[in-house]
Motif scaffolding. Structure first.
Motif, mmCIF file in Angstrom:
data_model
loop_
_atom_site.group_PDB
_atom_site.id
_atom_site.type_symbol
_atom_site.label_atom_id
_atom_site.label_comp_id
_atom_site.label_asym_id
_atom_site.label_seq_id
_atom_site.Cartn_x
_atom_site.Cartn_y
_atom_site.Cartn_z
ATOM 1 N N THR A 196 -1.522 -10.817 -18.375
ATOM 2 C CA THR A 196 -1.808 -10.479 -16.986
ATOM 3 C C THR A 196 -2.344 -11.706 -16.255
ATOM 4 O O THR A 196 -3.335 -12.296 -16.669
ATOM 5 C CB THR A 196 -2.790 -9.304 -16.895
ATOM 6 N N ILE A 197 -1.633 -12.071 -15.209
ATOM 7 C CA ILE A 197 -1.940 -13.301 -14.476
ATOM 8 C C ILE A 197 -2.024 -12.985 -12.984
ATOM 9 O O ILE A 197 -1.267 -12.152 -12.481
ATOM 10 C CB ILE A 197 -0.828 -14.366 -14.720
ATOM 11 N N ILE A 198 -2.924 -13.666 -12.306
ATOM 12 C CA ILE A 198 -3.000 -13.548 -10.850
ATOM 13 C C ILE A 198 -1.867 -14.382 -10.242
ATOM 14 O O ILE A 198 -1.758 -15.586 -10.532
ATOM 15 C CB ILE A 198 -4.372 -14.063 -10.345
ATOM 16 N N ARG A 230 5.979 -1.988 -3.816
ATOM 17 C CA ARG A 230 4.704 -1.805 -3.127
ATOM 18 C C ARG A 230 3.636 -2.796 -3.567
ATOM 19 O O ARG A 230 2.606 -2.930 -2.936
ATOM 20 C CB ARG A 230 4.206 -0.375 -3.302
ATOM 21 N N ASP A 231 3.821 -3.463 -4.704
ATOM 22 C CA ASP A 231 2.875 -4.505 -5.114
ATOM 23 C C ASP A 231 3.606 -5.546 -5.968
ATOM 24 O O ASP A 231 4.799 -5.395 -6.243
ATOM 25 C CB ASP A 231 1.652 -3.912 -5.829
ATOM 26 N N PHE A 272 4.517 -12.198 3.197
ATOM 27 C CA PHE A 272 3.088 -12.522 3.270
ATOM 28 C C PHE A 272 2.229 -11.433 2.634
ATOM 29 O O PHE A 272 1.456 -11.722 1.720
ATOM 30 C CB PHE A 272 2.618 -12.819 4.701
ATOM 31 N N VAL A 273 2.376 -10.181 3.096
ATOM 32 C CA VAL A 273 1.529 -9.089 2.574
ATOM 33 C C VAL A 273 1.654 -9.002 1.049
ATOM 34 O O VAL A 273 0.685 -8.725 0.348
ATOM 35 C CB VAL A 273 1.917 -7.742 3.218
ATOM 36 N N HIS A 306 2.845 -13.668 -0.315
ATOM 37 C CA HIS A 306 1.822 -14.719 -0.350
ATOM 38 C C HIS A 306 0.454 -14.198 -0.776
ATOM 39 O O HIS A 306 -0.535 -14.913 -0.686
ATOM 40 C CB HIS A 306 1.718 -15.390 1.018
ATOM 41 N N THR A 307 0.385 -12.938 -1.185
ATOM 42 C CA THR A 307 -0.885 -12.375 -1.642
ATOM 43 C C THR A 307 -0.904 -12.380 -3.163
ATOM 44 O O THR A 307 0.069 -11.988 -3.800
ATOM 45 C CB THR A 307 -1.066 -10.953 -1.074
ATOM 46 N N MET A 308 -2.032 -12.848 -3.708
ATOM 47 C CA MET A 308 -2.162 -12.929 -5.161
ATOM 48 C C MET A 308 -2.764 -11.645 -5.699
ATOM 49 O O MET A 308 -3.760 -11.162 -5.175
ATOM 50 C CB MET A 308 -3.050 -14.108 -5.532
ATOM 51 N N MET A 309 -2.122 -11.112 -6.714
ATOM 52 C CA MET A 309 -2.583 -9.876 -7.365
ATOM 53 C C MET A 309 -2.357 -10.031 -8.862
ATOM 54 O O MET A 309 -1.550 -10.845 -9.281
ATOM 55 C CB MET A 309 -1.722 -8.685 -6.908
ATOM 56 N N PRO A 310 -3.029 -9.195 -9.645
ATOM 57 C CA PRO A 310 -2.759 -9.249 -11.090
ATOM 58 C C PRO A 310 -1.358 -8.728 -11.398
ATOM 59 O O PRO A 310 -0.957 -7.699 -10.867
ATOM 60 C CB PRO A 310 -3.833 -8.333 -11.693
ATOM 61 N N THR A 356 1.416 1.915 0.541
ATOM 62 C CA THR A 356 0.202 1.700 -0.259
ATOM 63 C C THR A 356 -1.030 1.782 0.630
ATOM 64 O O THR A 356 -2.046 2.372 0.260
ATOM 65 C CB THR A 356 0.242 0.316 -0.942
ATOM 66 N N GLU A 357 -0.933 1.162 1.809
ATOM 67 C CA GLU A 357 -2.049 1.218 2.753
ATOM 68 C C GLU A 357 -2.301 2.684 3.141
ATOM 69 O O GLU A 357 -3.450 3.096 3.310
ATOM 70 C CB GLU A 357 -1.726 0.374 3.998
ATOM 71 N N VAL A 381 -4.796 4.647 1.107
ATOM 72 C CA VAL A 381 -6.214 4.446 1.464
ATOM 73 C C VAL A 381 -6.575 5.414 2.594
ATOM 74 O O VAL A 381 -7.657 6.024 2.582
ATOM 75 C CB VAL A 381 -6.476 2.982 1.876
#
Lengths: 401, 182
Positions: A4-6, A138-139, A168-169, A172-176, A283-284, A287
């Motif tokens: 698992t990497i960011i 979605r991610d 971008f969302v 360019h967003t870093m996630m695991p 996904t938003e 929330v």
């Protein structure tokens, strides 16, 4: 071992293409997609990926190279965004019409005029009718997993697959991201063995001019005409629903990550208010659903993974108990409503479901879509829907009118 | 969930800081997200980057408007950029500067906690370059306590290889030398 990497969505896409051992990459840089092909060109240059990187002068040529390479039997990859995708439009039809398993990432970006480099989904939605399978992520985990599954789907159905995700969302967003190991991917995705391919030893004329009727080939056999070929492409995409599900289930077995449906659900068991959408906006919305539930409003989200083929039955099943529907989307079919909204209504036609439906047009040109805004819009809609006149509306979120 | 906004200039490594912090956070079993301010980038121009760290899976995809913590990598941005914009009134502002935290607190009229450290001097000494992004991670860790400083060791070693120890030393110094004014 899986690690698992960011990482950004674009890195995830590039690693996926590498794990799939693509043999040809042809692409042209365009924001926000560029870092995918930058990463891939580094993999190829360093020898980490044994593939040919073909530099081209345009996206139209990029897709043409992909079509040519796929025609001779190579596994190919490309990616683009926005105007790049629009410039490819003609070749998208050629790839699908030729029944080639090309896989492409579309990093969703708005379309000019005026210029915008930011996210919405007008670019891929505008390619809806090209005959490509369209899957939305979605991610970043779904990006790596979906690209890997896309090759299995494309090579089984013989139709190209567009893996779409928000610029971008996600790009360019870093996630695991849990990166599957090479052995797992190899066992899931064997090398591409096309049922037919063009070779110098056996030269053929492919895609000649065709008349309206059926035709005899040089051996006198009556072959499909244009109409039959179109019918078969339609059949293939209809069949692709089952393929996407079975491929997703096999992938789930290997990785433990659930891809067993054409859509995904969040708190839908007892939900009366159902929000649907594709990609990060859905996904938003989860929330917003948490906030609505704190007030006792039974809301849930049905996220769309596969947009083409459209999951008609799955949507009918998932939405059947809805007392109110909200369709969120980052696109608009000018002069009517959001494209996803129309499709959902069409899927529900004849089912007897007659719940009020509000269509939210949001996030065009990268305008941020916040959970709080979705929450507030849903509250307003629920109040509004009490009136007979407001059963079916298109509402622009966070937009001066 | 802790939300952090980083201010820097293009090329100062704010995005790298965000990545390292996120990687270290998932290493200790947390969930993390990081992103730059979306759009074009120019070297030297003011930029922002954002971190989220949580105990639960992070579902939010929208921007950070009310951060708990703001980290300023380059004090020349103060006055040029409203660094306390949206920062929670009881939040934490961490600035790379030679100034005392009480002075910065007064200058920005900020009600929360202010912490300062001369990260550029530390980076110059420990790394030989005035790039304070990794050094400021040490300062941040001291202030938010989401993990031990040691939790970054593996991530930094993986990222920086032979210059990892220098970065870790700079982070440790910032962690120890940071001055706080409540």
């Amino acid at each position: 071992m899986a690690e698992t990497i960011i990482m950004t969505g674009n890195t995830a896409a590039a690693i996926a293409a590498k794990l799939c051992q693509v043999q040809v990459v042809a692409a042209y840089p365009i924001t926000p997609q560029t870092s995918i092909i930058e990463t891939l060109s580094q993999f190829i240059e360093s020898g980490a990926l044994k593939a040919e990187y073909v530099r081209v002068e345009s996206e139209h040529s990029a897709m043409t190279v992909c079509i040519s390479a796929s025609t001779v039997g190579a596994r190919v990859f490309t990616s683009t965004s926005s105007h790049g995708l629009l410039y490819m439009h003609e070749q998208l039809h050629w790839a699908a019409g030729s029944r080639l398993p090309v896989v492409m990432c579309c990093v969703n970006r708005g379309v000019g005029a005026p210029w915008s480099i930011f996210n919405d989904q007008q670019d891929s939605i505008a390619q809806r009718d090209t005959g490509w399978i369209q899957l939305y992520c979605r991610d970043n985990q779904e990006i790596i997993d979906t690209v890997i599954q896309a090759y299995r789907i494309a090579e089984e159905v013989y139709a190209p697959v567009m893996v779409c995700y928000d610029g971008f969302v996600l790009s360019h967003t870093m996630m695991p991201v849990c990166v599957p190991d090479t052995e797992t991917v190899n066992s899931f995705l064997p090398p591409y063995k096309p049922h037919t391919f063009l070779s110098a030893e056996k030269p053929r004329n492919i895609n000649p001019v065709i008349f309206p009727g059926m035709r005899h080939n040089s051996e006198g056999v009556l072959c499909d005409g244009y109409m039959e070929m179109r019918y078969k492409l339609q059949e293939a995409l209809e069949k692709a629903r089952d393929v996407i599900v079975s491929v997703g289930m096999q992938y789930a077995k290997l990785t433990g990550r659930d891809y067993s449906e054409l859509l995904w659900r969040y708190k839908t068991e007892d939900a009366e208010i159902l929000l649907t959408g594709m990609g990060s906006i859905a996904t938003e919305a989860t929330v917003a659903v948490d906030q609505l539930r704190q007030e006792g409003i039974k809301a849930g989200v049905v996220g769309i993974r596969a947009y083409r083929p459209f999951p008609r039955k799955a949507i009918q099943e998932a939405l059947k108990n809805a007392k109110a529907l909200i369709v969120l989307e980052k696109d608009i079919s000018y002069g009517f409503e959001g494209a996803l909204c129309s499709d959902i209504k069409a899927a529900l036609y004849g089912t007897g479901l007659n719940a009020p439906l509000h269509n939210y047009i949001a996030g065009l040109g990268g305008r941020d879509v916040k959970a709080r805004e979705i929450y507030e819009a849903v509250k307003t809609s629920l109040e509004d829907m009490k009136s007979k006149k407001a059963q079916n509306k298109t509402i622009w979120i966070n937009c001066r009118r | 969930m802790i939300e952090v906004r980083w201010h820097g200039r293009g090329g100062q490594g704010a995005v790298t800081s965000v990545e390292l912090l996120a990687q270290a956070a998932i290493g200790v079993g947390k969930y993390a997200q990081g992103f730059p301010s979306f759009g074009p980038e120019r070297r030297g121009a003011p930029v922002a980057a954002f971190s989220r760290i949580d105990e639960k899976r992070i579902k939010v995809r929208s921007g950070i408007y009310k951060p708990d913590v703001v980290v300023v990598l380059d004090s020349s941005l103060i006055g040029l950029v409203n660094v306390t914009d949206g920062l929670k009134p009881d939040g934490i502002l961490i600035v790379n500067t030679t100034k005392a935290p009480a002075d910065v607190k007064k200058e920005l009229n900020f009600s929360g906690t202010v912490a300062t450290v001369d990260a550029t001097a530390i980076a110059r000494k420990e790394l030989g370059v005035p790039i304070a992004n990794t050094t400021m991670i040490g300062a941040l860790i001291k202030m938010i306590k989401v993990m031990e400083l040691d939790s970054l060791k593996e991530t930094v070693e993986h990222r920086f290889g032979r210059i990892a120890q220098k970065n870790l030393a700079a982070m440790k110094r910032a962690y120890e030398e940071i001055k706080i004014s409540n």
